[in-house]
Write an enzyme that holds these catalytic residues in place. Structure first.
Site, PDB file in Angstrom:
ATOM      1  CG  ASP A 195     -20.380 -46.199 -25.867  1.00 27.18           C
ATOM      2  OD1 ASP A 195     -19.487 -46.596 -25.103  1.00 27.18           O
ATOM      3  OD2 ASP A 195     -20.168 -45.910 -27.065  1.00 27.18           O
ATOM      4  CD  GLU A 222      -4.033 -44.073 -24.387  1.00 24.02           C
ATOM      5  OE1 GLU A 222      -4.482 -44.983 -25.124  1.00 24.02           O
ATOM      6  OE2 GLU A 222      -4.683 -43.060 -24.085  1.00 24.02           O
ATOM      7  CB  VAL A 244      -7.206 -45.222 -20.272  1.00 22.98           C
ATOM      8  CG1 VAL A 244      -7.116 -44.937 -18.778  1.00 22.98           C
ATOM      9  CG2 VAL A 244      -6.756 -44.002 -21.079  1.00 22.98           C
ATOM     10  CE  LYS A 278     -11.039 -48.443 -27.981  1.00 25.98           C
ATOM     11  NZ  LYS A 278     -12.247 -47.700 -28.361  1.00 25.98           N
ATOM     12  CB  SER A 280     -14.969 -45.627 -21.512  1.00 28.94           C
ATOM     13  OG  SER A 280     -13.677 -46.185 -21.560  1.00 28.94           O
ATOM     14  CB  ALA A 281     -13.786 -50.812 -19.953  1.00 29.39           C
ATOM     15  CG  ASP A 282     -10.666 -45.821 -20.450  1.00 28.88           C
ATOM     16  OD1 ASP A 282     -10.280 -46.976 -20.720  1.00 28.88           O
ATOM     17  OD2 ASP A 282     -10.460 -44.837 -21.194  1.00 28.88           O
ATOM     18  CE  LYS A 301      -9.795 -35.569 -28.032  1.00 32.08           C
ATOM     19  NZ  LYS A 301      -9.143 -36.708 -28.638  1.00 32.08           N
TER      20      LYS A 301
HETATM   21  N1  PSU Z   1     -10.187 -40.218 -25.660  1.00 32.96           N
HETATM   22  C1  PSU Z   1      -9.323 -39.370 -26.251  1.00 32.96           C
HETATM   23  N2  PSU Z   1      -8.262 -39.879 -26.913  1.00 32.96           N
HETATM   24  C2  PSU Z   1      -8.013 -41.226 -26.980  1.00 32.96           C
HETATM   25  C3  PSU Z   1      -8.936 -42.103 -26.338  1.00 32.96           C
HETATM   26  C4  PSU Z   1      -9.992 -41.551 -25.694  1.00 32.96           C
HETATM   27  O1  PSU Z   1      -9.529 -38.163 -26.190  1.00 32.96           O
HETATM   28  O2  PSU Z   1      -7.024 -41.642 -27.598  1.00 32.96           O
HETATM   29  C5  PSU Z   1      -8.654 -43.594 -26.353  1.00 32.96           C
HETATM   30  C6  PSU Z   1      -7.956 -44.026 -25.064  1.00 32.96           C
HETATM   31  O3  PSU Z   1      -7.109 -45.116 -25.344  1.00 32.96           O
HETATM   32  C7  PSU Z   1      -9.124 -44.504 -24.205  1.00 32.96           C
HETATM   33  C8  PSU Z   1      -9.999 -45.158 -25.249  1.00 32.96           C
HETATM   34  O4  PSU Z   1      -8.755 -45.406 -23.185  1.00 32.96           O
HETATM   35  O5  PSU Z   1      -9.896 -44.313 -26.381  1.00 32.96           O
HETATM   36  C9  PSU Z   1     -11.422 -45.292 -24.788  1.00 32.96           C
HETATM   37  O6  PSU Z   1     -12.135 -46.076 -25.683  1.00 32.96           O
HETATM   38  P1  PSU Z   1     -13.635 -46.555 -25.318  1.00 32.96           P
HETATM   39  O7  PSU Z   1     -14.423 -45.277 -25.269  1.00 32.96           O
HETATM   40  O8  PSU Z   1     -14.023 -47.454 -26.439  1.00 32.96           O
HETATM   41  O9  PSU Z   1     -13.533 -47.217 -23.987  1.00 32.96           O
HETATM   42 MN    MN Z   2     -17.660 -47.621 -25.578  1.00 33.58          MN
END
Ligand code: PSU
Ligand code: MN
Length: 303
Positions: free
Chosen positions: A137, A24, A105, A85, A139-141, A158
């Site tokens: 909140d 990524e 991701v 992003k 994540s879409a992941d 994390k």
């Molecule tokens: N968590 C980490 N390091 C990262 C990310 C998440 O420890 O770099 C990044 C990754 O690209 C992940 C994104 O897909 O943040 C998730 O963002 P969000 O929570 O806004 O979906």
């Molecule tokens: Mn988010």
């Protein structure tokens, strides 16, 4: 037609039936500071090559999905400021407007699948944030892992996230969460979060077969392989947790929301812990790249 371009290296890999590992780019633009982000991106790619696979770092440049970036493209991306992003929601609009962006991701999984790449390495995935019961909140992941057939290797999640809720959300979505030679779900800087990992596998062939069988069974979605940080690079939770707590407090006080939350927290924790967390971060991404290459090799053998 899908605007998708492959690097020469990825094209050659395809022609020669070589295993490919997707990487990524949000980790480069929003996860690590310049110039260590570039150094890490190059080191991770080299790690994949040494392990017998071909790296494909993914980003969107000028409205085209790039599967595989050459050194100068990586350099440009690593130095750029205010890069968008891109997650699932942003991908098509960015292509439509001819824009640029780094892929999370979720977006990297989508692009990898379009490029015919089944295996992907990263550091940490997005998940359910602390306080999600009020902020919503998530994540879409997590949804992506339930939809797109890519095996993602990470070092767990994390502790900026709510790890128990993240595991529950993965279970609800039917995502296999596989501990690599461990019974504990790793928490990025720590080899264990104190929570059990739902599944365990000790060899890459089994992970590859499970990937294939998931498709054969008609089950959509991928797999999450969680690879604990090596003992020499671990940072005790008690050491990192004050930095996390104050980052979360600051984000709340500043009213940070949406896609800005994760990059904000990552930056604050990094600042507060200085060099140590950065070294750990780089070490674990390489560790994940090595394992992803092993899995890609095993997948390739099944074909
Ligand atoms: N968590 C980490 N390091 C990262 C990310 C998440 O420890 O770099 C990044 C990754 O690209 C992940 C994104 O897909 O943040 C998730 O963002 P969000 O929570 O806004 O979906
Ligand atoms: Mn988010």
């Amino acid at each position: 037609m899908i605007p998708l371009a492959k690097s020469k290296e990825v094209q050659a890999a395809e022609a020669g039936n070589m295993p490919v590992v997707a990487l990524e780019s949000t980790i480069i633009t929003h996860g690590l500071p310049w110039p260590r982000n570039l150094e890490t991106a190059l080191l991770v790619e080299e790690t994949v090559r040494t392990a017998g696979a071909v790296p494909a770092t993914i980003a969107v440049i000028g409205g085209v999905i790039q599967a595989g970036l050459d050194k100068s493209a990586l350099e440009t991306l690593a130095q750029a400021r205010n890069v968008s992003k891109l997650s699932r929601a942003d991908l098509a609009p960015t292509l439509a407007t001819g824009g640029d962006g780094s892929t999370t991701v979720a977006a990297t999984m989508i692009c990898a699948q379009l490029a015919g790449i089944a295996c992907f390495a990263t550091g940490g995935i997005g998940g359910v944030h602390r306080g999600a019961e009020t902020s919503f909140d998530i994540s879409a992941d997590l949804d992506e892992l339930s939809k797109t057939p890519v095996t993602v290797v990470c070092a767990g999640a994390k502790a900026i996230l709510d790890i128990p809720k993240t595991l529950e959300a993965l279970e609800t979505r039917g995502v296999p969460v596989i501990g690599w030679r461990t019974d504990d779900f790793p928490a990025f800087w720590s080899a264990s979060s104190g929570l059990p990992v739902p599944l365990r596998m000790d060899d890459a062939e089994t992970i590859a077969r499970a990937h294939r069988l998931r498709g054969d069974l008609g089950l959509e979605g991928g797999q999450l392989v969680v690879n604990p940080i090596s003992a020499g690079h671990e940072i005790p939770y008690l050491e990192i947790s004050p930095a996390i707590e104050s980052a979360i407090e600051e984000a709340e006080a500043k009213g940070i929301t949406g896609k800005a939350v994760t990059p904000f927290l990552l930056e604050k924790v990094l600042e507060a812990t200085q060099g140590r967390s950065l070294e750990a971060n780089i070490a674990l991404v390489c560790n994940n790249a090595r394992l992803a290459a092993e899995i890609a090799v095993a997948l390739n053998r099944l074909d």
